[in-house]
Structure formats: structure tokens, C-alpha cells
Design a protein around this motif. Structure first.
Motif, PDB file in Angstrom:
ATOM      1  N   ALA A  43       0.828  -1.203   0.000  1.00  0.00           N
ATOM      2  CA  ALA A  43       0.000   0.000   0.000  1.00  0.00           C
ATOM      3  C   ALA A  43       0.865   1.257   0.000  1.00  0.00           C
ATOM      4  O   ALA A  43       0.564   2.236  -0.696  1.00  0.00           O
ATOM      5  CB  ALA A  43      -0.934  -0.016   1.208  1.00  0.00           C
ATOM      6  N   PHE A  44       1.946   1.253   0.759  1.00  0.00           N
ATOM      7  CA  PHE A  44       2.843   2.411   0.787  1.00  0.00           C
ATOM      8  C   PHE A  44       3.519   2.603  -0.565  1.00  0.00           C
ATOM      9  O   PHE A  44       3.651   3.726  -1.066  1.00  0.00           O
ATOM     10  CB  PHE A  44       3.901   2.223   1.883  1.00  0.00           C
ATOM     11  CG  PHE A  44       4.865   3.363   1.999  1.00  0.00           C
ATOM     12  CD1 PHE A  44       4.512   4.533   2.655  1.00  0.00           C
ATOM     13  CD2 PHE A  44       6.133   3.278   1.425  1.00  0.00           C
ATOM     14  CE1 PHE A  44       5.409   5.588   2.748  1.00  0.00           C
ATOM     15  CE2 PHE A  44       7.027   4.326   1.518  1.00  0.00           C
ATOM     16  CZ  PHE A  44       6.655   5.492   2.176  1.00  0.00           C
ATOM     17  N   ALA A  45       3.932   1.481  -1.184  1.00  0.00           N
ATOM     18  CA  ALA A  45       4.633   1.572  -2.468  1.00  0.00           C
ATOM     19  C   ALA A  45       3.715   2.030  -3.592  1.00  0.00           C
ATOM     20  O   ALA A  45       4.160   2.672  -4.549  1.00  0.00           O
ATOM     21  CB  ALA A  45       5.253   0.215  -2.811  1.00  0.00           C
ATOM     22  N   VAL A  46       2.421   1.709  -3.510  1.00  0.00           N
ATOM     23  CA  VAL A  46       1.511   2.002  -4.616  1.00  0.00           C
ATOM     24  C   VAL A  46       0.965   3.426  -4.542  1.00  0.00           C
ATOM     25  O   VAL A  46       0.243   3.859  -5.452  1.00  0.00           O
ATOM     26  CB  VAL A  46       0.350   0.976  -4.623  1.00  0.00           C
ATOM     27  CG1 VAL A  46      -0.767   1.387  -3.667  1.00  0.00           C
ATOM     28  CG2 VAL A  46      -0.207   0.778  -6.027  1.00  0.00           C
ATOM     29  N   ARG A  47       1.305   4.170  -3.489  1.00  0.00           N
ATOM     30  CA  ARG A  47       0.734   5.507  -3.323  1.00  0.00           C
ATOM     31  C   ARG A  47       1.119   6.423  -4.484  1.00  0.00           C
ATOM     32  O   ARG A  47       0.267   7.142  -5.040  1.00  0.00           O
ATOM     33  CB  ARG A  47       1.217   6.102  -2.000  1.00  0.00           C
ATOM     34  CG  ARG A  47       0.714   7.528  -1.733  1.00  0.00           C
ATOM     35  CD  ARG A  47      -0.784   7.544  -1.594  1.00  0.00           C
ATOM     36  NE  ARG A  47      -1.325   8.891  -1.584  1.00  0.00           N
ATOM     37  CZ  ARG A  47      -2.156   9.337  -0.658  1.00  0.00           C
ATOM     38  NH1 ARG A  47      -2.518   8.545   0.341  1.00  0.00           N
ATOM     39  NH2 ARG A  47      -2.633  10.559  -0.712  1.00  0.00           N
ATOM     40  N   LEU A  48       2.398   6.443  -4.882  1.00  0.00           N
ATOM     41  CA  LEU A  48       2.817   7.303  -5.993  1.00  0.00           C
ATOM     42  C   LEU A  48       2.147   6.886  -7.295  1.00  0.00           C
ATOM     43  O   LEU A  48       1.787   7.738  -8.123  1.00  0.00           O
ATOM     44  CB  LEU A  48       4.334   7.257  -6.140  1.00  0.00           C
ATOM     45  CG  LEU A  48       5.145   7.944  -5.030  1.00  0.00           C
ATOM     46  CD1 LEU A  48       6.634   7.781  -5.295  1.00  0.00           C
ATOM     47  CD2 LEU A  48       4.776   9.418  -4.925  1.00  0.00           C
ATOM     48  N   THR A  49       1.960   5.575  -7.490  1.00  0.00           N
ATOM     49  CA  THR A  49       1.267   5.100  -8.692  1.00  0.00           C
ATOM     50  C   THR A  49      -0.176   5.579  -8.707  1.00  0.00           C
ATOM     51  O   THR A  49      -0.713   5.955  -9.755  1.00  0.00           O
ATOM     52  CB  THR A  49       1.327   3.568  -8.758  1.00  0.00           C
ATOM     53  OG1 THR A  49       2.687   3.143  -8.689  1.00  0.00           O
ATOM     54  CG2 THR A  49       0.706   3.051 -10.039  1.00  0.00           C
ATOM     55  N   ALA A  50      -0.827   5.564  -7.538  1.00  0.00           N
ATOM     56  CA  ALA A  50      -2.209   6.051  -7.443  1.00  0.00           C
ATOM     57  C   ALA A  50      -2.278   7.540  -7.766  1.00  0.00           C
ATOM     58  O   ALA A  50      -3.201   8.001  -8.457  1.00  0.00           O
ATOM     59  CB  ALA A  50      -2.767   5.772  -6.057  1.00  0.00           C
ATOM     60  N   ASP A  51      -1.307   8.306  -7.258  1.00  0.00           N
ATOM     61  CA  ASP A  51      -1.284   9.746  -7.578  1.00  0.00           C
ATOM     62  C   ASP A  51      -1.107   9.979  -9.080  1.00  0.00           C
ATOM     63  O   ASP A  51      -1.775  10.836  -9.672  1.00  0.00           O
ATOM     64  CB  ASP A  51      -0.142  10.427  -6.809  1.00  0.00           C
ATOM     65  CG  ASP A  51      -0.435  10.546  -5.317  1.00  0.00           C
ATOM     66  OD1 ASP A  51      -1.622  10.592  -4.960  1.00  0.00           O
ATOM     67  OD2 ASP A  51       0.523  10.584  -4.526  1.00  0.00           O
ATOM     68  N   SER A  52      -0.201   9.212  -9.706  1.00  0.00           N
ATOM     69  CA  SER A  52       0.006   9.346 -11.150  1.00  0.00           C
ATOM     70  C   SER A  52      -1.236   8.951 -11.926  1.00  0.00           C
ATOM     71  O   SER A  52      -1.600   9.590 -12.927  1.00  0.00           O
ATOM     72  CB  SER A  52       1.190   8.475 -11.576  1.00  0.00           C
ATOM     73  OG  SER A  52       1.332   8.459 -12.978  1.00  0.00           O
ATOM     74  N   PHE A  53      -1.913   7.916 -11.478  1.00  0.00           N
ATOM     75  CA  PHE A  53      -3.143   7.453 -12.119  1.00  0.00           C
ATOM     76  C   PHE A  53      -4.217   8.545 -12.092  1.00  0.00           C
ATOM     77  O   PHE A  53      -4.842   8.857 -13.112  1.00  0.00           O
ATOM     78  CB  PHE A  53      -3.617   6.192 -11.402  1.00  0.00           C
ATOM     79  CG  PHE A  53      -5.011   5.763 -11.726  1.00  0.00           C
ATOM     80  CD1 PHE A  53      -5.316   5.190 -12.950  1.00  0.00           C
ATOM     81  CD2 PHE A  53      -6.031   5.913 -10.802  1.00  0.00           C
ATOM     82  CE1 PHE A  53      -6.607   4.785 -13.249  1.00  0.00           C
ATOM     83  CE2 PHE A  53      -7.324   5.514 -11.092  1.00  0.00           C
ATOM     84  CZ  PHE A  53      -7.611   4.947 -12.316  1.00  0.00           C
ATOM     85  N   LEU A  54      -4.407   9.167 -10.941  1.00  0.00           N
ATOM     86  CA  LEU A  54      -5.436  10.200 -10.816  1.00  0.00           C
ATOM     87  C   LEU A  54      -5.030  11.481 -11.538  1.00  0.00           C
ATOM     88  O   LEU A  54      -5.882  12.199 -12.061  1.00  0.00           O
ATOM     89  CB  LEU A  54      -5.703  10.480  -9.339  1.00  0.00           C
ATOM     90  CG  LEU A  54      -6.335   9.301  -8.587  1.00  0.00           C
ATOM     91  CD1 LEU A  54      -6.397   9.597  -7.100  1.00  0.00           C
ATOM     92  CD2 LEU A  54      -7.724   8.998  -9.122  1.00  0.00           C
ATOM     93  N   THR A  55      -3.740  11.771 -11.590  1.00  0.00           N
ATOM     94  CA  THR A  55      -3.280  12.942 -12.332  1.00  0.00           C
ATOM     95  C   THR A  55      -3.583  12.797 -13.821  1.00  0.00           C
ATOM     96  O   THR A  55      -4.018  13.749 -14.485  1.00  0.00           O
ATOM     97  CB  THR A  55      -1.774  13.151 -12.119  1.00  0.00           C
ATOM     98  OG1 THR A  55      -1.520  13.362 -10.727  1.00  0.00           O
ATOM     99  CG2 THR A  55      -1.273  14.342 -12.912  1.00  0.00           C
TER     100      THR A  55
END
Length: 515
Positions: A264-276
Motif C-alpha cells: 500500500a505504501f509503495a503504490v501511493r505514488l502510482t495512485a497519484d500518477s493514475f489520478l493525475t
């Protein structure tokens, strides 16, 4: 009328079946997957829409009734029609074609067209260009694709359907000669085909030979358009699609992670990029597909719903929850090596902007529920979902907050013996025992023919002033272990309370109360 544009059309035979086979590789366990060589057919409204080559060899054909197809091929596997699945799976084909030739137009799932002029110059001819496209499709497992090149989309499509392993190229100006022997049903208008057959016109060449003024008088502009197609004068050009932006995001983990909090911690930046990426397109995600793979080949794929739209925290929560084993499933035995995030459904971002002067009680409730759910887990907050069934307690199921799930007992099915509206305002999840008797404390019972022994006169010591029933409820008579027989009554006591009572065997129970 302008001259037809040269076009290359690629056709993947039996695409709906191919789409199902490609989809099941991701969504169905290996044990439950259908073998590609098995006889398969897509069924809708009791008729065969598409069938595989092995099914055709066994005597199954398009338009055949379901029972006739099963009689011809008892081992036939029947698959449900799903246009959405066909379109989603065809996206990979379009992407591969656009890597070779920019500017593809999807005509329908399984059928794609490109302009012939540019590719013919680059590859040294129309046939080599079509062959290059077929080779590209073969690289993604579509070795059976066909290609046709001709004047206009209609003629090129007919050429693709008539082609073999090699592309079929109809020389310029020869479209009418190629189309002439084809049946009028090739135009895709069954009513027109029947009408022309009654007039003795059965081939496209015969239809094209009819005077245009007579066709216009009898069949209006639609008939004139079809006559032009039959004559090889298709003036519609190829209209390339605008490729959609790449919204999917993936995270490869090296080394693989075993703890859910680490993932979950590692996927946070991926989630931000996805929503951006969504925000740049003016979109928000309302339904999310998450795919998780481990270093031992395990795979989990799930679609998550959201009552409003996803933010980064809610995306991370869904990844964490998916890593937790659900009831009846086995936990991962390996470390997580890859996480993919893809929008399953999107909406215009302007429709989800917060209000200028506060967000209102519904939005505040949503945020509160989401925060509680983030702390307690996916099933920490449950909401009722209307369901089907004969008993009131069955007609409500609990689902996790924000999940658009369907009930296990569909409401639209017929439920003989179920209670019609209006339903009781209060339903007892566990039916309450109650004492019902007739005049002089006589026992109230119902015989096998549904006749009442004596009218109900009291309920728990209170006089019954009005009653209705009995209404039988009979379930699972074929299974002695689960068979259930009961009778419903509506009772009104002298205090004005109305009750829904059930007599099952010798026991009286209260199922609900009316306001």
C-alpha cells in the motif's frame, strides 16, 4: 458522388468467442477455463449469434435455435453475449494495428479499417501492406485474421470475409464485378433482402442494375444508398479514431513485497500518477480495476466501485483490501511483484466538483463512512441491498459501503408465494414466537387443502379484530431435507397494531409489523 477511397479491412472471424477466450484467461480460474478447441457458441434470445469452427464442423450455424444447436452438438458450450466484453478485448487489436499503420477505424468488434494509400506506399504495394498487418495480428495470437483491399469500406469488408490466408485485393474499378454475384443479404438489411427476393432480385448485381429513380420512389434514400453499395460506389471514407489516452498505471515491485502495508505504501505514488492522468483529461474514476500478481504466478483481479469518485487514499485502500483474503478464498503464498490500476468507468470531472458553500449532508456522510471503512476494513461498513426471495428477511442483503454489487437472489425473478406490496414497515430478522388461538383458546391450524380450522381470535392475549389469509408458501418440494411449507396471515389486534404472522407446522411466528 465522389470516387470510393481505397481501404484495407481486417476481419477476425468469430471475434466474440475469441474475446471470451482472451478475457477468461484473466478473470476465470485455470480449472474453470474453456478449452479453445472446444465447440463454442454465443447465444442471445435463444439463437446462435456466433459459433466456433469446431462447432460449425459439428453442424452448428448462425441463427440456429439453441435446442437445434445442442441436438446437433451435445457437447456444445454456450456462452452469453456481451458486447461490452467484445469491445474491450478488441482494444488490444486496435492498438496493435495503430503501431503499424496510424489512423485505424473500428467498424465493429472484430472488424477494423485503414486507408490503403499510405501503407501501400510504405510497404511497396497494397498486398504487402495488408500482409504486414496480418503478420502483426498473428504476433498477438490472431493468426486466423483475414484482410481485404478494395474501393470503399463495404467492398473491402466483403473481400476480407471472402479472403483466405492471403489478402484478397480487388483491383481499382472492379468492385462492381466482385460484388455482383453476392446475395442481397450481404447488405445487412434483412427486410430489404426479403422484399427484393419477392421481386426476383437475389444478387447485388441485379439490384445495382435497377434504375435509380425507381429505387428512390420505392425505397427512398436508404434504398438508393444500398444500391450504391451494391454497385461498388461506396463513397464513405475511412474515419480514423482518436486513440484514447493511456490511463492505466502499473507498478513492478523488485524485490516482491509480502506485507499488505508495504504494498500500500509503495503504490501511493502510482495512485497519484493514475489520478493525475485522469485529471488532465477532465475525468474522474467511479469504477476501478485492480490487478495484483505475485512472484509465484498467483493473480487477483477485481473491479471496485465508489459511490462518488476515487481519490488517492481510496485507491490505496482498495489495493490493501484486495490483498486481504476474502471469505472462501486462499491467501497469497508469494510476494506481490506487480500491481496494475485501470479505470473501469469514468465520469466528467465537472460533475464531481465540491460545492462552493459546503458539501451538504450526503457528502459529509460519505466522507465519514469512508474514514470508518478505511480503519475497519472493506466490510467494516455495510449497507442494505434489495434482494429477491419469498421471506422478508431474505429480501435484504448487506454489501460493503460504496460497492455496486448485485444481490445473490435477483429481484426480477418470479417468486411465487412472496408477499406483494405494501410490505411491513418493520421486519424481524429473526421471526418472533407468538401465541395465536381461536375462540375459547381453540387451536388455529390449516389442513392439507388449505382450509382453516377456526378463525384467529387472539394474538398474545390481545383480541384480533380483523384478519386475512392464509396464503401458502411452499419451497423446495424436491428436497426433503430443505422442504418448507408455511402459511401467512395478516392480523390486526384491538390496539390497532397490524402484524404479519406465519404458521409453520404447529408454531406461530411474527415476520413483521405494519405501521
Amino acid at each position: 458522388m465522389t470516387d470510393p477511397e481505397r481501404a484495407i479491412v481486417l476481419w477476425v472471424p468469430d471475434w466474440p468467442i475469441e474475446a471470451y477466450l482472451r478475457t477468461q484467461a484473466r478473470e476465470v480460474s485455470e480449472r474453470d477455463q474453456v478449452a479453445p478447441e472446444a465447440p463454442l457458441a454465443i447465444v442471445h434470445d435463444g439463437r446462435i449469434l456466433v459459433c466456433s469452427a469446431s462447432a460449425r464442423a459439428a453442424g452448428v450455424s448462425r441463427g440456429q435455435r439453441r435446442r437445434d444447436a445442442q441436438a446437433a452438438c451435445p457437447e456444445l458450450g454456450l456462452l452469453p453475449a456481451d458486447p461490452g466484453r467484445d469491445a474491450r478485448a478488441f482494444h488490444a487489436v486496435l492498438s496493435r494495428v495503430e503501431q503499424i499503420v496510424p489512423g485505424a477505424e473500428p467498424l465493429q468488434p472484430g472488424l477494423v479499417a485503414v486507408r490503403a494509400r499510405g501503407p501501400a506506399r510504405f510497404f511497396g504495394g497494397e498486398a504487402p501492406a495488408a500482409r504486414a498487418l496480418l503478420d502483426a495480428l498473428a504476433e498477438i495470437g490472431l493468426a486466423g485474421a483475414r484482410a481485404g483491399v478494395a474501393d470503399g469500406l463495404f467492398t473491402a469488408e466483403r473481400a476480407a470475409r471472402a479472403a483466405g490466408a492471403d489478402p484478397l485485393v480487388i483491383p481499382a474499378g472492379m468492385a462492381a464485378e466482385f460484388l455482383a454475384p453476392l446475395p442481397v443479404a450481404s447488405l445487412g438489411d434483412p427486410e430489404l433482402a426479403v422484399f427484393l427476393a419477392r421481386l426476383g432480385v437475389r444478387r447485388l448485381g441485379e439490384f445495382a442494375a435497377l434504375p435509380e429513380n425507381l429505387v428512390r420512389d420505392r425505397l427512398s434514400s436508404h434504398g438508393v444508398r444500398l444500391r450504391a453499395l451494391a454497385a461498388g460506389a461506396d463513397s464513405r471514407p475511412v474515419v480514423p479514431r482518436v486513440p484514447p489516452p493511456e490511463l492505466r498505471r502499473a507498478l513492478d515491485l523488485e524485490p516482491p513485497l509480502e506485507l499488505a502495508d508495504q504494498v500500500a505504501f509503495a503504490v501511493r505514488l502510482t495512485a497519484d500518477s493514475f489520478l493525475t492522468g485522469l485529471n488532465e483529461q477532465g475525468l474522474v474514476c467511479t469504477s476501478l480495476r485492480v490487478v495484483i500478481e505475485t512472484d509465484r504466478g498467483e493473480r487477483s483481479e477485481r473491479v471496485w466501485q465508489h459511490p462518488s469518485c476515487f481519490d488517492a487514499s481510496s485507491v490505496v485502500d482498495r489495493v490493501r483490501w484486495q490483498l486481504q483474503p476474502s471469505p472462501g478464498s486462499e491467501p497469497f503464498t508469494g510476494g506481490v511483484s506487480r500491481v496494475e490500476i485501470e479505470p473501469e468507468a469514468v465520469d466528467e470531472g465537472a460533475a464531481h466538483q465540491p460545492a462552493l458553500l459546503g458539501q451538504g449532508p450526503d457528502e459529509r456522510s460519505h466522507h465519514a463512512m469512508t474514514r470508518v471503512q478505511a480503519g475497519l476494513g472493506h466490510r467494516g461498513v455495510l449497507t442494505p441491498v434489495p434482494s429477491g426471495g419469498r421471506w422478508l428477511a431474505e429480501r435484504e442483503e448487506l454489501a460493503p459501503w460504496g460497492e455496486a454489487v448485485s444481490a445473490s437472489l435477483p429481484r426480477e425473478l418470479p417468486w411465487p408465494g412472496s408477499l406483494p406490496d405494501p410490505l411491513p414497515s418493520e421486519v424481524f430478522r429473526e421471526p418472533r414466537p407468538v401465541a395465536v388461538s381461536g375462540e375459547g383458546s381453540a387451536e388455529v391450524s390449516v389442513d392439507e387443502r388449505g382450509f382453516l380450522s377456526t378463525p384467529p381470535a387472539s394474538i398474545d392475549g390481545r383480541a384480533v379484530v380483523s384478519w386475512a389469509g392464509p396464503w401458502p408458501v411452499v419451497e423446495r418440494t424436491w428436497d426433503p431435507a430443505r422442504e418448507r411449507r408455511a402459511h401467512r396471515f395478516q392480523l390486526v389486534d384491538d390496539r390497532g397494531s397490524a402484524w404479519l404472522a406465519v404458521l409453520e407446522g404447529d408454531a406461530w411466528l411474527l415476520e413483521g409489523r405494519y405501521a
